[in-house]
Design a protein around this motif. Structure first.
Motif, PDB file in Angstrom:
ATOM      1  N   ALA A 214       0.813  -1.299  -0.353  1.00  0.00           N
ATOM      2  CA  ALA A 214       0.072   0.493   0.075  1.00  0.00           C
ATOM      3  C   ALA A 214       1.103   1.225  -0.275  1.00  0.00           C
ATOM      4  N   ALA A 215       1.941   1.505   1.124  1.00  0.00           N
ATOM      5  CA  ALA A 215       3.091   1.995   0.904  1.00  0.00           C
ATOM      6  C   ALA A 215       3.516   2.346  -0.455  1.00  0.00           C
ATOM      7  N   VAL A 216       4.255   1.438  -0.801  1.00  0.00           N
ATOM      8  CA  VAL A 216       4.935   1.660  -2.382  1.00  0.00           C
ATOM      9  C   VAL A 216       3.832   1.796  -3.653  1.00  0.00           C
ATOM     10  N   GLN A 217       2.575   1.529  -3.936  1.00  0.00           N
ATOM     11  CA  GLN A 217       1.250   2.299  -4.668  1.00  0.00           C
ATOM     12  C   GLN A 217       1.550   3.474  -4.394  1.00  0.00           C
ATOM     13  N   ILE A 218       1.238   3.903  -3.114  1.00  0.00           N
ATOM     14  CA  ILE A 218       0.648   5.418  -2.602  1.00  0.00           C
ATOM     15  C   ILE A 218       2.257   6.050  -3.235  1.00  0.00           C
ATOM     16  N   ALA A 219       3.995   5.753  -3.059  1.00  0.00           N
ATOM     17  CA  ALA A 219       4.811   6.470  -3.384  1.00  0.00           C
ATOM     18  C   ALA A 219       4.739   6.383  -5.054  1.00  0.00           C
ATOM     19  N   ASN A 220       4.524   5.187  -5.682  1.00  0.00           N
ATOM     20  CA  ASN A 220       4.557   5.405  -6.894  1.00  0.00           C
ATOM     21  C   ASN A 220       3.342   6.117  -8.209  1.00  0.00           C
ATOM     22  N   GLU A 221       2.255   6.298  -7.200  1.00  0.00           N
ATOM     23  CA  GLU A 221       1.317   7.123  -7.965  1.00  0.00           C
ATOM     24  C   GLU A 221       1.636   8.225  -7.593  1.00  0.00           C
ATOM     25  N   ARG A 222       2.423   8.775  -7.090  1.00  0.00           N
ATOM     26  CA  ARG A 222       2.928  10.312  -6.841  1.00  0.00           C
ATOM     27  C   ARG A 222       3.681  10.739  -8.238  1.00  0.00           C
ATOM     28  N   ILE A 223       4.926   9.804  -8.083  1.00  0.00           N
ATOM     29  CA  ILE A 223       6.097   9.924  -9.278  1.00  0.00           C
ATOM     30  C   ILE A 223       5.478  10.025 -10.251  1.00  0.00           C
ATOM     31  N   GLU A 224       4.480   9.107 -10.678  1.00  0.00           N
ATOM     32  CA  GLU A 224       4.157   8.861 -12.085  1.00  0.00           C
ATOM     33  C   GLU A 224       3.226   9.680 -11.737  1.00  0.00           C
ATOM     34  N   THR A 225       2.584  10.564 -11.653  1.00  0.00           N
ATOM     35  CA  THR A 225       1.454  11.898 -11.664  1.00  0.00           C
ATOM     36  C   THR A 225       2.420  13.565 -11.951  1.00  0.00           C
ATOM     37  N   ARG A 226       3.295  13.062 -12.015  1.00  0.00           N
ATOM     38  CA  ARG A 226       4.716  14.288 -10.950  1.00  0.00           C
ATOM     39  C   ARG A 226       5.422  14.050 -12.942  1.00  0.00           C
ATOM     40  N   LYS A 227       5.591  12.724 -13.377  1.00  0.00           N
ATOM     41  CA  LYS A 227       6.116  12.143 -14.589  1.00  0.00           C
ATOM     42  C   LYS A 227       5.136  12.721 -15.826  1.00  0.00           C
ATOM     43  N   LEU A 228       3.655  12.817 -15.612  1.00  0.00           N
ATOM     44  CA  LEU A 228       3.248  13.076 -16.590  1.00  0.00           C
ATOM     45  C   LEU A 228       2.977  13.935 -16.779  1.00  0.00           C
ATOM     46  N   GLU A 229       2.566  14.959 -15.384  1.00  0.00           N
ATOM     47  CA  GLU A 229       3.221  16.329 -15.626  1.00  0.00           C
ATOM     48  C   GLU A 229       4.152  17.220 -16.710  1.00  0.00           C
ATOM     49  N   ASN A 230       5.335  16.495 -16.409  1.00  0.00           N
ATOM     50  CA  ASN A 230       6.738  16.690 -17.014  1.00  0.00           C
ATOM     51  C   ASN A 230       6.689  16.951 -18.178  1.00  0.00           C
ATOM     52  N   SER A 231       5.705  15.258 -18.785  1.00  0.00           N
ATOM     53  CA  SER A 231       5.777  15.486 -20.227  1.00  0.00           C
ATOM     54  C   SER A 231       4.454  16.010 -20.955  1.00  0.00           C
ATOM     55  N   LYS A 232       3.723  16.662 -20.063  1.00  0.00           N
ATOM     56  CA  LYS A 232       3.242  18.189 -20.954  1.00  0.00           C
ATOM     57  C   LYS A 232       3.574  19.198 -20.762  1.00  0.00           C
ATOM     58  N   ARG A 233       5.053  19.335 -20.231  1.00  0.00           N
ATOM     59  CA  ARG A 233       5.314  20.754 -20.534  1.00  0.00           C
ATOM     60  C   ARG A 233       5.760  20.895 -21.800  1.00  0.00           C
TER      61      ARG A 233
END
Length: 367
Positions: free
Chosen positions: A348-367
């Motif tokens: 559960a903890a790893v999932q929450i951490a990875n979700e934040r990283i993937e969200t940021r990665k997606l945001e960075n790709s749209k810039r």
């Protein structure tokens, strides 16, 4: 370059670095060597999506270089998860220096290590860990600005150990709340394994709450000193078969392994050590099946990185304590998710951490 005495056939017997489970998509691994100072160090940069990789430097007399490499890889991945789940804009990195900190550490060695850190141009920011002190970080700061955890009289946040202990205390109270229905630790039997700077500070918090604390450590001199100071019981021997309410591993990692995972007689595991599960998937599942509540180490020991992060973001003690106290709420969220999705608390903890990283990665790709 491979030495002449290593035959081609022998290469097949050597585990490849990239094939190690611990490698886990690291961005960069740097091997540092200096003949004059005797420096042998490895810097692991796991992930920099959320920001520069920040993580402490550990000095330890590893049995061999593969053991050191495995340790730095596991630790740097843990730092990625730690920063992500705590909401910090930092990536994950770690460094290890191979050697005995009590006999081999010198100012010259620390400066040379600082030069290697500086060569990475801020991609990795170091701090203290096992075998290191704020004074060592002050020396590193002489040659590079990419260091945190320096002394307060030099403008830093100072020793992070008491803040780390406070975060562990908050995580432990959250675990008690989830398991026992109350976060009050009075009269709870708690075994603290490892009474160094973090373990010692944790004992204070536990005693103030009225817990019944027993301590153990391989360093007998330190053990007796802490026992005398806090008037707590020492357990001399293998304690894994002892009955307890909470087990707090605060030394080195992998104490929950194939040998101990079935022997532990505890209801909660909540401590400061990194990588407490020798195999997070296997041993995390066994703990869940046995009804033992595991508070993920990379979350509840995040007080230290919150403390040194203050040097980068220029916030004070009040904000440090607020962020660290919030570990209580995040830990409860993880327990609830684990129960709701029928997965281990570590998953559960790893999932929450990875979700934040993937969200940021997606945001960075749209810039």
């Amino acid at each position: 370059m491979i030495s002449d005495d290593l035959r081609i056939n022998d290469l097949k017997k050597v585990d490849p670095v990239f094939g190690q489970l611990s490698f886990d998509d690291h961005e960069q691994v740097i091997f540092c060597h200096d003949k004059d100072t005797g420096l042998k160090a490895i810097i692991g940069i796991h992930n920099t999506v959320l920001g520069p990789a920040l993580g402490g430097t550990r000095m330890w007399p590893y049995q061999n270089e593969w053991e050191a490499l495995n340790d730095v890889l596991r630790l740097s991945r843990g730092m990625t998860l730690k920063s992500a789940i705590t909401g910090l804009n930092l990536g994950g990195g770690k460094a290890v220096i191979i050697g005995d900190s009590s006999t081999q550490k010198t100012p010259e060695l620390m400066r040379k290590f600082g030069e290697f850190v500086h060569s990475l141009n801020g991609k990795y920011i170091t701090a203290e860990d096992v075998g290191m002190t704020t004074e060592d970080m002050d020396i590193v700061r002489e040659v590079t600005p990419y260091v945190t955890g320096i002394s307060e009289n030099k403008g830093g946040a100072g020793n992070p150990s008491p803040i780390t202990a406070f975060g562990v205390f908050m995580g432990m109270k959250a675990a008690a709340k989830f398991k026992f229905g109350t976060d009050v630790l009075e009269d709870r039997k708690i075994f603290v394994q490892g009474v160094g700077s973090v373990g010692g500070a944790l004992i204070e918090y536990l005693l103030d709450e009225g817990a019944k604390v027993t301590i153990t450590d391989i360093n007998k001199e330190c053990l007796e000193k802490i026992a005398k100071r806090y008037h707590v019981d020492i357990f001399d021997g293998d304690f894994f078969d002892e009955q307890m309410d909470i087990y707090a591993p605060c030394a080195l990692g992998a104490t929950i392994n194939d040998d101990t995972v079935y022997r532990l007689k505890t209801q909660i595991i909540a401590g400061a050590a990194n990588n407490q599960l020798a195999d997070e998937n296997v041993h995390g599942r066994i703990l869940k099946e046995r009804g033992i509540l595991y508070a993920p180490d990379f979350l509840i020991n995040a007080g230290g990185i919150i403390n040194v992060y203050a040097e980068l973001e220029n916030y004070g003690k009040q904000e440090i304590m607020r962020k660290t106290e919030n570990i209580f709420n995040t830990t409860l969220e993880i327990f609830e998710r684990s129960k709701r999705e029928d997965i281990t608390t570590n998953q559960a903890a790893v999932q929450i951490a990875n979700e934040r990283i993937e969200t940021r990665k997606l945001e960075n790709s749209k810039r």
